[in-house]
Design a protein around this motif. Structure first.
Motif, PDB file in Angstrom:
ATOM      1  N   GLY A 168      33.942  12.731 -25.480  1.00 50.51           N
ATOM      2  CA  GLY A 168      33.093  13.665 -26.191  1.00 50.51           C
ATOM      3  C   GLY A 168      31.744  13.845 -25.528  1.00 50.51           C
ATOM      4  O   GLY A 168      31.215  14.961 -25.426  1.00 50.51           O
ATOM      5  N   LEU A 169      31.153  12.737 -25.054  1.00 49.01           N
ATOM      6  CA  LEU A 169      29.853  12.829 -24.384  1.00 49.01           C
ATOM      7  C   LEU A 169      29.965  13.619 -23.087  1.00 49.01           C
ATOM      8  O   LEU A 169      29.072  14.407 -22.749  1.00 49.01           O
ATOM      9  CB  LEU A 169      29.317  11.424 -24.108  1.00 49.01           C
ATOM     10  CG  LEU A 169      28.793  10.652 -25.320  1.00 49.01           C
ATOM     11  CD1 LEU A 169      28.380   9.244 -24.916  1.00 49.01           C
ATOM     12  CD2 LEU A 169      27.617  11.376 -25.950  1.00 49.01           C
ATOM     13  N   GLN A 170      31.049  13.430 -22.336  1.00 50.98           N
ATOM     14  CA  GLN A 170      31.237  14.216 -21.123  1.00 50.98           C
ATOM     15  C   GLN A 170      31.392  15.692 -21.452  1.00 50.98           C
ATOM     16  O   GLN A 170      30.917  16.566 -20.703  1.00 50.98           O
ATOM     17  CB  GLN A 170      32.464  13.717 -20.354  1.00 50.98           C
ATOM     18  CG  GLN A 170      32.230  12.429 -19.579  1.00 50.98           C
ATOM     19  CD  GLN A 170      33.392  12.099 -18.654  1.00 50.98           C
ATOM     20  OE1 GLN A 170      34.239  12.940 -18.389  1.00 50.98           O
ATOM     21  NE2 GLN A 170      33.417  10.867 -18.176  1.00 50.98           N
ATOM     22  N   ALA A 171      32.060  16.001 -22.545  1.00 51.21           N
ATOM     23  CA  ALA A 171      32.207  17.397 -22.948  1.00 51.21           C
ATOM     24  C   ALA A 171      30.853  18.026 -23.246  1.00 51.21           C
ATOM     25  O   ALA A 171      30.566  19.154 -22.832  1.00 51.21           O
ATOM     26  CB  ALA A 171      33.129  17.492 -24.166  1.00 51.21           C
ATOM     27  N   LEU A 172      30.000  17.284 -23.977  1.00 54.72           N
ATOM     28  CA  LEU A 172      28.662  17.805 -24.278  1.00 54.72           C
ATOM     29  C   LEU A 172      27.859  18.000 -23.001  1.00 54.72           C
ATOM     30  O   LEU A 172      27.147  19.001 -22.850  1.00 54.72           O
ATOM     31  CB  LEU A 172      27.941  16.848 -25.225  1.00 54.72           C
ATOM     32  CG  LEU A 172      28.567  16.656 -26.609  1.00 54.72           C
ATOM     33  CD1 LEU A 172      27.749  15.666 -27.427  1.00 54.72           C
ATOM     34  CD2 LEU A 172      28.682  17.982 -27.337  1.00 54.72           C
ATOM     35  N   ALA A 173      27.974  17.033 -22.083  1.00 55.12           N
ATOM     36  CA  ALA A 173      27.250  17.164 -20.822  1.00 55.12           C
ATOM     37  C   ALA A 173      27.770  18.355 -20.020  1.00 55.12           C
ATOM     38  O   ALA A 173      26.997  19.081 -19.384  1.00 55.12           O
ATOM     39  CB  ALA A 173      27.383  15.870 -20.019  1.00 55.12           C
ATOM     40  N   SER A 174      29.084  18.574 -20.029  1.00 52.30           N
ATOM     41  CA  SER A 174      29.662  19.707 -19.314  1.00 52.30           C
ATOM     42  C   SER A 174      29.183  21.030 -19.900  1.00 52.30           C
ATOM     43  O   SER A 174      28.829  21.967 -19.173  1.00 52.30           O
ATOM     44  CB  SER A 174      31.193  19.623 -19.368  1.00 52.30           C
ATOM     45  OG  SER A 174      31.782  20.750 -18.747  1.00 52.30           O
ATOM     46  N   LEU A 175      29.129  21.100 -21.220  1.00 57.26           N
ATOM     47  CA  LEU A 175      28.649  22.321 -21.870  1.00 57.26           C
ATOM     48  C   LEU A 175      27.157  22.516 -21.660  1.00 57.26           C
ATOM     49  O   LEU A 175      26.676  23.656 -21.591  1.00 57.26           O
ATOM     50  CB  LEU A 175      28.984  22.282 -23.365  1.00 57.26           C
ATOM     51  CG  LEU A 175      30.476  22.424 -23.707  1.00 57.26           C
ATOM     52  CD1 LEU A 175      30.701  22.147 -25.185  1.00 57.26           C
ATOM     53  CD2 LEU A 175      30.988  23.808 -23.334  1.00 57.26           C
ATOM     54  N   ASP A 176      26.417  21.405 -21.598  1.00 60.89           N
ATOM     55  CA  ASP A 176      24.992  21.517 -21.280  1.00 60.89           C
ATOM     56  C   ASP A 176      24.806  22.138 -19.897  1.00 60.89           C
ATOM     57  O   ASP A 176      23.917  22.965 -19.678  1.00 60.89           O
ATOM     58  CB  ASP A 176      24.326  20.135 -21.319  1.00 60.89           C
ATOM     59  CG  ASP A 176      23.721  19.832 -22.677  1.00 60.89           C
ATOM     60  OD1 ASP A 176      23.255  20.790 -23.327  1.00 60.89           O
ATOM     61  OD2 ASP A 176      23.708  18.661 -23.072  1.00 60.89           O
ATOM     62  N   ALA A 177      25.639  21.697 -18.951  1.00 61.00           N
ATOM     63  CA  ALA A 177      25.518  22.208 -17.587  1.00 61.00           C
ATOM     64  C   ALA A 177      25.978  23.661 -17.487  1.00 61.00           C
ATOM     65  O   ALA A 177      25.382  24.460 -16.766  1.00 61.00           O
ATOM     66  CB  ALA A 177      26.329  21.324 -16.634  1.00 61.00           C
TER      67      ALA A 177
END
Length: 574
Positions: A473-482
């Motif tokens: 989930g944290l990687q998903a948020l980071a990916s969407l942030d990018a």
């Protein structure tokens, strides 16, 4: 010297016969020493005269008209036991004399042999003097022993205090040496990870760049699918290097004035969904909190990371407490993660969990160190927090007690300007520029199981979608942030750390126009409905049935397309 004193020999004489008294006195002249005689003849007179220290010698007749020598001896033993007592009698037999000696008399002389009187007196006085000297020596020895015990006790106390001081100094030195070794170890690992991450990023740049070139040249679907897998692996490598750079304090930060009270308050729903309903969240926010100079996005991830770690430390239920405070740190820095003296804005995350053992606490900030099961944690969470906080100019302090819980306090630099914190809005992102009309829809697949994720991405890629991947989930948020330009998120429901429901809530909060399609192995769909899945089309059951995944993805995208939505990110930072 005959008597204990330097003056005349003081004699108490119990005698009723004047003639015998004169004869004894004449015999005493042969001593060659002055003497003074106090003569008594009755019990009362003798009892009054026989006082301690008044006489040097007692001479007593054995038989008197109204009194007797045995009674006189008893009075003398009771009143002046240290004064030599000599019988001088004409009727004293051998048996009587022996009995008298047993009763405490010093010696005896018969009146028929008064010539023995001087020698007897000299011997009695010598024995008395010896006893006196012995008693004085014993008294002095006792006094010496008492003072010796006091001196030994005092010296022992001084040695104990010196030993305690030495132990404290050794303990402080050992703590300083441990802190230095830890600092050097973390610094060495930081330099190593920084170099590895830098070189690895260069490799990923080459890989990612060539993938883009190949995507333009490759036409068959199988090759495109392979390129998508390579691209996903490169993205995972990029996320890993980002964590390593965070630990080594080489990540790119954008520090701005941040109100941590607003940050904590805005994250309450996300935190509650992340840690579950069985854990109670308590907050204690200081009203006049200083603004902190920190990267707004990173501090949110720090708080979320600490909250998830706290949840994992509490087996069932428990309390998660988040506190903010203005703190003045004084005293020297004793550990490398501790803050330097100064003013800080503090945010702490505390739990009522298992606590940490000393050997765990000593390594808790090392990258890849974890006490969780294999596959449940990367060991980069606290290392990333450590790197971010130190790069921001702050520090961390961990207070932990086995069986009671842990409190992690994060100290962040305060903004020196006391002006109010104003929200900083991110510039809107128009996805029509990077994904013009007619381009393939972009789908983000989030699943912690690599094999399942590969199956999902392969099927979606073969269906004609551009696929991006995230392993948590944290990687998903980071990916969407990018890059927030995603048309659909295909999200696994059961994941360690931040589960699918928690990730969906945060995605809906930050990017409300982005739809989410759940993938789950659960038969009970109640939890899915609570997480936001709408009807049967809101989730896909594992294992995938023929065409179900592709059909529901197409349906979700068609709903989005019919609504005329195009993702525009207008997320606001506080």
């Amino acid at each position: 010297m005959i008597g204990p004193s330097a003056g005349p020999l003081r004699i108490l004489h119990l005698e009723d016969s004047d003639l015998d008294a004169e004869l004894i006195e004449a015999e005493l002249e042969t001593l060659g020493h002055p003497f003074a005689i106090e003569r008594v003849m009755t019990r009362d007179a003798f009892a009054a005269a026989a006082m301690p220290g008044r006489h040097d010698l007692i001479l007593a007749d054995y038989v008197l008209p109204t009194f007797d020598g045995v009674s006189a001896l008893g009075i003398a033993r009771a009143q002046c036991p240290d004064t030599p007592f000599i019988f001088c009698s004409g009727t004293l037999g051998e048996e009587v004399a022996v009995e008298a000696l047993k009763n405490g008399a010093t010696d005896y002389v018969t009146k028929q042999r008064l010539d023995r009187m001087p020698r007897t007196i000299v011997r009695a006085l010598a024995e008395a003097r010896a006893r006196h000297e012995k008693a004085a020596a014993q008294t002095a020895l006792n006094a010496l022993n008492e003072t010796l015990e006091l001196r030994i006790e005092q010296r022992t106390r001084e040695l104990a205090e010196a030993n305690a001081d030495l132990k404290r100094e050794i303990g402080e030195r050992e703590r300083a040496e441990d802190a230095l070794r830890l600092s050097q170890r973390l610094e060495a690992v930081g330099q190593l990870t920084s170099g590895v991450a830098h070189d690895f990023n260069n490799l990923l740049t080459v890989i990612a760049g060539n993938i883009e070139f190949l995507e333009r040249a490759v036409s068959d679907d199988r090759s495109k699918r392979r390129l998508a897998m390579i691209k996903g692996a490169a993205q995972r490598g990029a996320n890993l290097t980002a964590q390593l750079l965070a630990f080594s304090r080489r990540q790119r930060l954008e520090p701005t004035p941040v109100g941590l009270n607003q940050t904590v308050a805005s994250m309450r729903d996300l935190l509650q969904s992340s840690i579950g309903g069985a854990v109670r969240i308590e907050t204690a926010l200081q009203t006049d909190l200083w603004p902190a100079l920190v990267d707004a996005t990173q501090i949110e991830l720090v708080i979320l990371n600490l909250a998830i770690n706290a949840r994992d430390a509490m087996a069932v239920g428990g309390t998660l407490a988040i506190e903010t405070a203005n703190v003045m740190v004084t005293g020297p820095q004793t550990r490398p993660e501790h803050p330097q003296p100064g003013e800080y804005v503090m945010v702490s995350v505390s739990d009522t969990g298992t606590g940490m053992k000393p050997e765990v606490l000593s390594r808790v900030f090392e990258p890849f160190f974890t006490t969780k099961e294999v596959g449940k944690g990367s060991g980069l969470g606290l290392a990333q927090v450590f790197g971010f906080v130190k790069q921001s100019g702050g520090g961390i302090r961990i207070d932990t007690v086995l069986g009671e819980g842990t409190s992690i306090k994060v100290y962040l630099p305060r903004v020196r300007d006391d002006g109010a914190v104003t929200p900083v809005a991110s510039p809107p992102v128009d996805c029509a520029i990077s994904h013009p009309p007619g381009s393939k829809p972009v789908v983000l697949v989030v699943d912690d199981d690599g094999d399942v994720r590969e199956v999902t991405t392969t099927r979606l890629a073969e269906a004609g979608y551009v696929v991006r991947e995230a392993a948590s989930g944290l990687q998903a948020l980071a990916s969407l942030d990018a890059d927030p330009c995603v048309d659909l998120v295909v999200l696994d429901f059961a994941m360690p750390g931040m589960n699918g429901a928690e990730a969906a809530i945060e995605i809906h909060k930050r990017w409300p126009a982005t739809p989410v399609l759940f993938v789950t192995g659960y038969a009970d769909t109640t939890a899915l409905m609570r997480a936001g899945a709408v009807g049967a089309d809101g989730f896909v059951q594992k294992p995938f049935r023929d065409g179900e995944l592709e059909r529901k993805v197409a349906a979700a995208l068609s709903v989005r397309s019919s609504a005329g939505l195009r993702l525009v990110s207008d997320r606001t930072r506080t």
